[in-house]
Structure formats: C-alpha cells, structure tokens
Design a protein around this motif. Sequence first.
Motif, PDB file in Angstrom:
ATOM      1  N   GLY A 195     -12.535  -2.975  -4.492  1.00 35.95           N
ATOM      2  CA  GLY A 195     -13.726  -3.251  -3.713  1.00 35.95           C
ATOM      3  C   GLY A 195     -14.405  -4.545  -4.089  1.00 35.95           C
ATOM      4  O   GLY A 195     -15.276  -5.022  -3.376  1.00 35.95           O
ATOM      5  N   ASN A 196     -14.009  -5.130  -5.214  1.00 36.22           N
ATOM      6  CA  ASN A 196     -14.601  -6.384  -5.687  1.00 36.22           C
ATOM      7  C   ASN A 196     -13.664  -7.519  -5.301  1.00 36.22           C
ATOM      8  O   ASN A 196     -12.883  -7.992  -6.116  1.00 36.22           O
ATOM      9  N   TRP A 197     -13.752  -7.931  -4.042  1.00 33.48           N
ATOM     10  CA  TRP A 197     -12.809  -8.887  -3.490  1.00 33.48           C
ATOM     11  C   TRP A 197     -13.503 -10.178  -3.074  1.00 33.48           C
ATOM     12  O   TRP A 197     -14.659 -10.168  -2.647  1.00 33.48           O
ATOM     13  N   ALA A 198     -12.774 -11.267  -3.123  1.00 37.72           N
ATOM     14  CA  ALA A 198     -13.163 -12.439  -2.346  1.00 37.72           C
ATOM     15  C   ALA A 198     -12.833 -12.133  -0.890  1.00 37.72           C
ATOM     16  O   ALA A 198     -11.740 -11.650  -0.586  1.00 37.72           O
ATOM     17  N   SER A 199     -13.773 -12.356  -0.004  1.00 41.70           N
ATOM     18  CA  SER A 199     -13.554 -11.991   1.394  1.00 41.70           C
ATOM     19  C   SER A 199     -14.386 -12.884   2.296  1.00 41.70           C
ATOM     20  O   SER A 199     -15.195 -13.686   1.823  1.00 41.70           O
ATOM     21  N   ALA A 200     -14.195 -12.732   3.600  1.00 40.30           N
ATOM     22  CA  ALA A 200     -14.876 -13.623   4.541  1.00 40.30           C
ATOM     23  C   ALA A 200     -14.941 -13.001   5.921  1.00 40.30           C
ATOM     24  O   ALA A 200     -14.192 -12.077   6.248  1.00 40.30           O
ATOM     25  N   VAL A 201     -15.855 -13.529   6.715  1.00 45.34           N
ATOM     26  CA  VAL A 201     -15.975 -13.183   8.129  1.00 45.34           C
ATOM     27  C   VAL A 201     -16.074 -14.489   8.902  1.00 45.34           C
ATOM     28  O   VAL A 201     -16.823 -15.392   8.522  1.00 45.34           O
ATOM     29  N   TRP A 202     -15.286 -14.595   9.980  1.00 47.79           N
ATOM     30  CA  TRP A 202     -15.251 -15.810  10.803  1.00 47.79           C
ATOM     31  C   TRP A 202     -16.038 -15.567  12.088  1.00 47.79           C
ATOM     32  O   TRP A 202     -15.881 -14.516  12.733  1.00 47.79           O
ATOM     33  N   ALA A 203     -16.851 -16.545  12.492  1.00 45.69           N
ATOM     34  CA  ALA A 203     -17.630 -16.450  13.728  1.00 45.69           C
ATOM     35  C   ALA A 203     -17.302 -17.646  14.623  1.00 45.69           C
ATOM     36  O   ALA A 203     -17.560 -18.802  14.267  1.00 45.69           O
ATOM     37  N   PHE A 204     -16.717 -17.360  15.785  1.00 49.53           N
ATOM     38  CA  PHE A 204     -16.310 -18.400  16.731  1.00 49.53           C
ATOM     39  C   PHE A 204     -17.330 -18.522  17.864  1.00 49.53           C
ATOM     40  O   PHE A 204     -17.824 -17.509  18.378  1.00 49.53           O
ATOM     41  N   ALA A 205     -17.620 -19.747  18.265  1.00 49.60           N
ATOM     42  CA  ALA A 205     -18.370 -19.965  19.494  1.00 49.60           C
ATOM     43  C   ALA A 205     -17.525 -19.465  20.665  1.00 49.60           C
ATOM     44  O   ALA A 205     -16.285 -19.372  20.556  1.00 49.60           O
ATOM     45  N   PRO A 206     -18.140 -19.112  21.797  1.00 47.63           N
ATOM     46  CA  PRO A 206     -17.364 -18.593  22.938  1.00 47.63           C
ATOM     47  C   PRO A 206     -16.190 -19.502  23.286  1.00 47.63           C
ATOM     48  O   PRO A 206     -16.341 -20.711  23.480  1.00 47.63           O
ATOM     49  N   GLY A 207     -14.997 -18.911  23.331  1.00 51.55           N
ATOM     50  CA  GLY A 207     -13.782 -19.629  23.705  1.00 51.55           C
ATOM     51  C   GLY A 207     -13.104 -20.396  22.585  1.00 51.55           C
ATOM     52  O   GLY A 207     -11.964 -20.844  22.755  1.00 51.55           O
ATOM     53  N   ALA A 208     -13.773 -20.550  21.433  1.00 55.60           N
ATOM     54  CA  ALA A 208     -13.209 -21.390  20.370  1.00 55.60           C
ATOM     55  C   ALA A 208     -12.050 -20.719  19.644  1.00 55.60           C
ATOM     56  O   ALA A 208     -11.187 -21.407  19.087  1.00 55.60           O
ATOM     57  N   GLU A 209     -11.985 -19.388  19.643  1.00 57.88           N
ATOM     58  CA  GLU A 209     -10.903 -18.698  18.935  1.00 57.88           C
ATOM     59  C   GLU A 209      -9.545 -19.120  19.475  1.00 57.88           C
ATOM     60  O   GLU A 209      -8.557 -19.170  18.731  1.00 57.88           O
ATOM     61  N   GLU A 210      -9.487 -19.439  20.746  1.00 55.11           N
ATOM     62  CA  GLU A 210      -8.219 -19.826  21.367  1.00 55.11           C
ATOM     63  C   GLU A 210      -7.616 -21.059  20.697  1.00 55.11           C
ATOM     64  O   GLU A 210      -6.394 -21.254  20.709  1.00 55.11           O
ATOM     65  N   LYS A 211      -8.448 -21.886  20.066  1.00 51.23           N
ATOM     66  CA  LYS A 211      -7.931 -23.091  19.404  1.00 51.23           C
ATOM     67  C   LYS A 211      -7.002 -22.758  18.237  1.00 51.23           C
ATOM     68  O   LYS A 211      -6.194 -23.596  17.842  1.00 51.23           O
ATOM     69  N   LEU A 212      -7.105 -21.557  17.696  1.00 54.65           N
ATOM     70  CA  LEU A 212      -6.195 -21.177  16.611  1.00 54.65           C
ATOM     71  C   LEU A 212      -4.750 -21.155  17.078  1.00 54.65           C
ATOM     72  O   LEU A 212      -3.827 -21.304  16.273  1.00 54.65           O
ATOM     73  N   ASN A 213      -4.526 -20.958  18.371  1.00 52.69           N
ATOM     74  CA  ASN A 213      -3.155 -20.940  18.879  1.00 52.69           C
ATOM     75  C   ASN A 213      -2.513 -22.318  18.878  1.00 52.69           C
ATOM     76  O   ASN A 213      -1.337 -22.457  19.194  1.00 52.69           O
ATOM     77  N   ARG A 214      -3.273 -23.358  18.507  1.00 53.86           N
ATOM     78  CA  ARG A 214      -2.683 -24.682  18.326  1.00 53.86           C
ATOM     79  C   ARG A 214      -1.971 -24.812  16.984  1.00 53.86           C
ATOM     80  O   ARG A 214      -1.180 -25.725  16.776  1.00 53.86           O
ATOM     81  N   VAL A 215      -2.259 -23.897  16.052  1.00 58.26           N
ATOM     82  CA  VAL A 215      -1.734 -23.993  14.693  1.00 58.26           C
ATOM     83  C   VAL A 215      -0.270 -23.571  14.662  1.00 58.26           C
ATOM     84  O   VAL A 215       0.111 -22.563  15.280  1.00 58.26           O
ATOM     85  N   THR A 216       0.565 -24.316  13.932  1.00 51.62           N
ATOM     86  CA  THR A 216       1.978 -23.983  13.801  1.00 51.62           C
ATOM     87  C   THR A 216       2.131 -22.689  13.019  1.00 51.62           C
ATOM     88  O   THR A 216       1.745 -22.601  11.849  1.00 51.62           O
ATOM     89  N   ARG A 217       2.680 -21.679  13.637  1.00 55.70           N
ATOM     90  CA  ARG A 217       2.855 -20.366  13.015  1.00 55.70           C
ATOM     91  C   ARG A 217       3.831 -19.564  13.860  1.00 55.70           C
ATOM     92  O   ARG A 217       4.373 -20.074  14.841  1.00 55.70           O
ATOM     93  N   SER A 218       4.031 -18.307  13.497  1.00 49.75           N
ATOM     94  CA  SER A 218       5.021 -17.477  14.188  1.00 49.75           C
ATOM     95  C   SER A 218       4.381 -16.284  14.885  1.00 49.75           C
ATOM     96  O   SER A 218       5.066 -15.345  15.253  1.00 49.75           O
ATOM     97  N   ALA A 219       3.058 -16.318  15.064  1.00 52.58           N
ATOM     98  CA  ALA A 219       2.369 -15.220  15.745  1.00 52.58           C
ATOM     99  C   ALA A 219       1.141 -15.776  16.449  1.00 52.58           C
ATOM    100  O   ALA A 219       0.564 -16.781  16.022  1.00 52.58           O
ATOM    101  N   LYS A 220       0.744 -15.124  17.507  1.00 54.78           N
ATOM    102  CA  LYS A 220      -0.466 -15.518  18.228  1.00 54.78           C
ATOM    103  C   LYS A 220      -1.686 -14.872  17.578  1.00 54.78           C
ATOM    104  O   LYS A 220      -1.575 -14.067  16.654  1.00 54.78           O
ATOM    105  N   ASN A 221      -2.863 -15.230  18.098  1.00 57.15           N
ATOM    106  CA  ASN A 221      -4.076 -14.550  17.663  1.00 57.15           C
ATOM    107  C   ASN A 221      -3.939 -13.051  17.888  1.00 57.15           C
ATOM    108  O   ASN A 221      -3.296 -12.612  18.842  1.00 57.15           O
TER     109      ASN A 221
END
Length: 603
Positions: A409-435
Amino acid sequence: MGFTKPDLPKVDPDTFLQKPLMERMRILAVDWAENGFGSPRMVHTIYIVKLVLFFALGGIVIATVTSGLPAFWHVSEWWNQPIVYQKVILWTVLLEAVGVAGSWGPLAGKITPMTGGIRFWARPGTIRLRPWRWVPLTGGDRRTRFDVVLYVALLVSLAVPLLAPGVHSASLSQALPDNTSGLVDPALLLAPIVLLVLVGLRDKTIFLGARGEQYLPALVFFAALPFVNMIIALKMLIVVVWVGAGFSKFGKHFANVIPPMVSNSPSMPLKFVKRAHYRDFPRDMRPSRLANFMAHGNGTVVEIVAPLILFVSTNMWVTVAAALFMVAFHLFIISTFPLAVPLEWNVVFAYTTVFLFLGYPNWDGYAPWDMSPPWLALIIAAALLFFPVLGNVRPDKVSFLPSMRQYAGNWASAVWAFAPGAEEKLNRVTRSAKNQIDQFVEYGYEPKWAEITLQKTAAWRTMHSQARGLFSVLLTQLPDIDTRTVREAEFVCNSLIGFNFGDGHLHDVDMIRAVQREARFEPGELVIAWVESEALGSGVQHYKVIDGALGVIELGTWKVADAVEEQPWLPNGPIPLQVTWSLSGTSPAGRRRDQDHGHGALA
C-alpha cells in the motif's frame, strides 16, 4: 455477474458521466466494495487455465522430461529434486521476461492484446527507461536494435539451461549420494546472469518485469555455491522477501489495501463479508476493525513470524505448521486475483516453501548455522538486505520491488488528467497497444461503458491512502477537473511500456518526458499528480505536479495521517498540502517555462 458478461455499475451512463468527478469516484468506490472490478468469470477462468496448464503443468513437464525424471504425475519422484526446482525458477524467469506471467491480461490493463512484454521489448523505438542516470552508456529513452538483440539474447540464454540435461555435481553427490539427475550446468547460468544485469542497467522495465530482484540472486546461488550452501542461501533469500514485505506493511497504508482486495476476489461471493471490511458501508469506507485485523494479524504477523520460524526451527511439526501457513498465505493471494496478477510468483513461492523447508529441513543439515564457512552467511545476508534497507530509507532511489514492499500500500503512484480530447494524443506514441479506452471498445464495450469501466480503476485508486493526496492535488490545481478525463496511471503505463506492477517509478518524469517526444501535448493538456512512497518513519509523502509539456510545475508534501483519515471521495475537500516549490503562473495552461529553475521542462 455472468460468465461472459461484466458486472457493470448500476448507473445510467449519460447521467453518471455528467456528475462531478469526486461524486463519480464515490459511486464507483461503493460499487467496487460490493462487486470489485466486475470482470466476467471467463476472465478469471482464463487466468486459472493459464496458471495450471501452461505455467505449472508446462513447467513441471519441461523440468522432468529434460532432467531424465519420471513423468509429471509421479509427484513423489520429482518434488524434492534440486534440478526440478532450478528449472522451475528458470521457467518462471523466462515467462516473466516474455511478459506472459505477472502483469498479464485484462486485470493488468491488457485487453487487446493481452500480452505486453515481448511485443514492446523486442521492438526498436519503444520507450526504454534506465534505472539510474549516472550509469554510463545508458542514455536515451528509446530501444535501439542493440537493446532488442540484448533482450532476445537474454530469452535464449534462459531457454538453454532450462532445456539442457543436468550435469554431475560433486557437492550434490556428497550430500545426496543416491541422486542421479544432477544439477543445471553452472556454466550455462553465467550468460543469463550477465545479460540480466546488462539489460537491467539499460532497461529497468525488463529487469523488473523478469522479477530480477528476486530471481537473479537465485541464479547466482545456483551458479556459484556448492549444494548445501545453495539450499541455505535460497532459504535466506525467500525469508528476506517474506520478512521484507511483512515489515513494509507496518504503518498506516496497508490496512487500506485489504478491503478493495477482498472486494475484488471472485472467491468471496458474500457481499456482507465484503461490506464488513469497511467501517460503516457505504457512508464510511475506511478500513474496519476486521480489515485491520486481516492486514496486521493474518497479514503482517504471519508474513514475518512464520518465515522466521521456518528459518530457525528444528522441530518437524512446528516447521510443517509454519510451511502450511505460508502455502495458505500464497493461495489466498492467488484467490483474490490482485490487479497486477502475480499468480505465477505466488505458485512458485508456495512450491519453494515446501521444497526448501520440508524437502531440505534444518534438522538434516540445512540450517543457517550449517553454512560453510559461517562468515559467508553474513555476506549473503548483507547483500540480500542492501536494497530493501536502502529502498525503505530512500524510496526515491529504489523501486518498491527490490525494496521488498510488494502490495504494502506504500507505493509511488500517480493519476493523469487529460483535457477533453487530449488522451487521443497518446496513440501517437510508438508501442504495441492502443489506449485502454480503445481496447475496451474493440473488445465490445459501448464507448460510454468503456469510459465508466476505466473510471472504476481510478475509483479503485481512491480506496488507497495515497490517492486522497493525489486527488487533492488535482482538485487544487485544476478548476476544470470535472470536464477532464482522469486515468489511473498504472493502467496508462501498461499501454505505453507493456508492463507495470504497481511501481510509480515506471511512469515518473522520465517516462512522461519520453511520451511527450511523440505525443506533443500542449501546456495544460496533460496534468499529472505523482507521489513517492513514504520513507520509513517520515510520516509524509512527497508529491510532484507534472505538466506533460512543461515538466514539473509544483513540489510539495502531505501528511500520511491526513490521507488515511479521509474518505475516498474527499467529502471535506482536499487534504492539507504543503507546497515547497511552484513554477510561476496561475494555472497549468498559463504557466510559462522557467528556464532558470532546476526542474526543467520535458519538451
């Protein structure tokens, strides 16, 4: 809950999605308390089949066939064979390194595809995270062809000793004259040891994914120690893992882990038992006395006392009782299907308990005081304790996995907050899975229900102590928080680097910088509340506010005592925050880049 259908929250999606963020978190946290993640039973069945047939049975078949031992159903002929244990470890490391063991599948945020690992790590251009900046020749944040070759070589080097027959060992023959299967050739273990270290120095994701902090010492013991010393050292290793994890559960965090974990367990169908883990369901969702007892009685005490008994006991019945306690402990964890799904790891530790402490008991000459020379035990103990001690005192320097703080329970952790529509920009990142939102939709969820399901993972985070601080930071920073898309960072991380095991160091400033290179967020489009684990006895957690485009824009602390006393949905507003530094500006979108300050931009 159906076999193929998820158990969705009882809400009208259109009305629900218009509610304020923290009201949504309240509704979903209460729903989690009764229904957990709501995954279809089919999902748990897939995990069980994979665990039993692919991992356990597959590993035993490979170990016995390649070692010239009787067929796997002759359990009495192989369960205490040293070479079988060695090959079980090699099999586990191989599967973890490929990415088909822990942090696999839907419960770990991998829906389509279910496997991360090799799909990311064997592909040039994907995000690579180095553990320490001071290590030479590790610069950059993308995998090169050299990194891919190094990774593939590691997989091959693990497969070779796994499939090779055993060789004669003089120390084994001296201890067990009747043994004919031998041990894994120590020479074949040098390559995986060296490669795991080299890969780890360039790429901490693969090292942690392979669970190198626990299995690398075992490989070293296999390769370097005579048989009796090897067994004693392996006992020391597992006891350090157990006791380290148990010690890390002291404090205010761990009691908050138990209720949502029990609520998510498919083996706990009785809702009144789940509700009993909360102080006054649904009004007061802090841990009840039962949850505190489960955390620190059945949890912390068992995880410390039983291993220490196993370590020093010379009484057969006491040893058997302690071993059964630890086997039951790991089976219980398996039954809850925790979100990182470390199922294979728990099976290995249950088998290790039986193999080491009942197969080679202290009274047969395998006690700690039987190591020769005696000073070697002190050196091994110091080496095994180095990272757990450092990681508890300076959690910013060491991942919580080498710190032996698994699920504390004692973890480094985070929460991400995207402006409307901004989450889609993550799909520009080179990877093997979509959002993940796109993965859920492709799997068959309606878009609104996919959104609610992902928001439920953020609600799960609110049920843990550090989230009360994280959401307090977001509420303080973002007046428009109710219009933003809020995501649990561990799930986001899985889609970006193919692995996460609850370690916020895998989605810290370095990872966000790497993401920004391709995502190209504008200032204010992505704002992240990130927090470090509590250092031993400090009573505070250090947080950062990170703008995807600007970098760190605020530093501060909160008191752990304030966080654990609040409800998940913060009905009294944000907990008190002590700001220690802030970039100039009045809002994330309007903050200008400060060229002169040491906390630089990510662009």
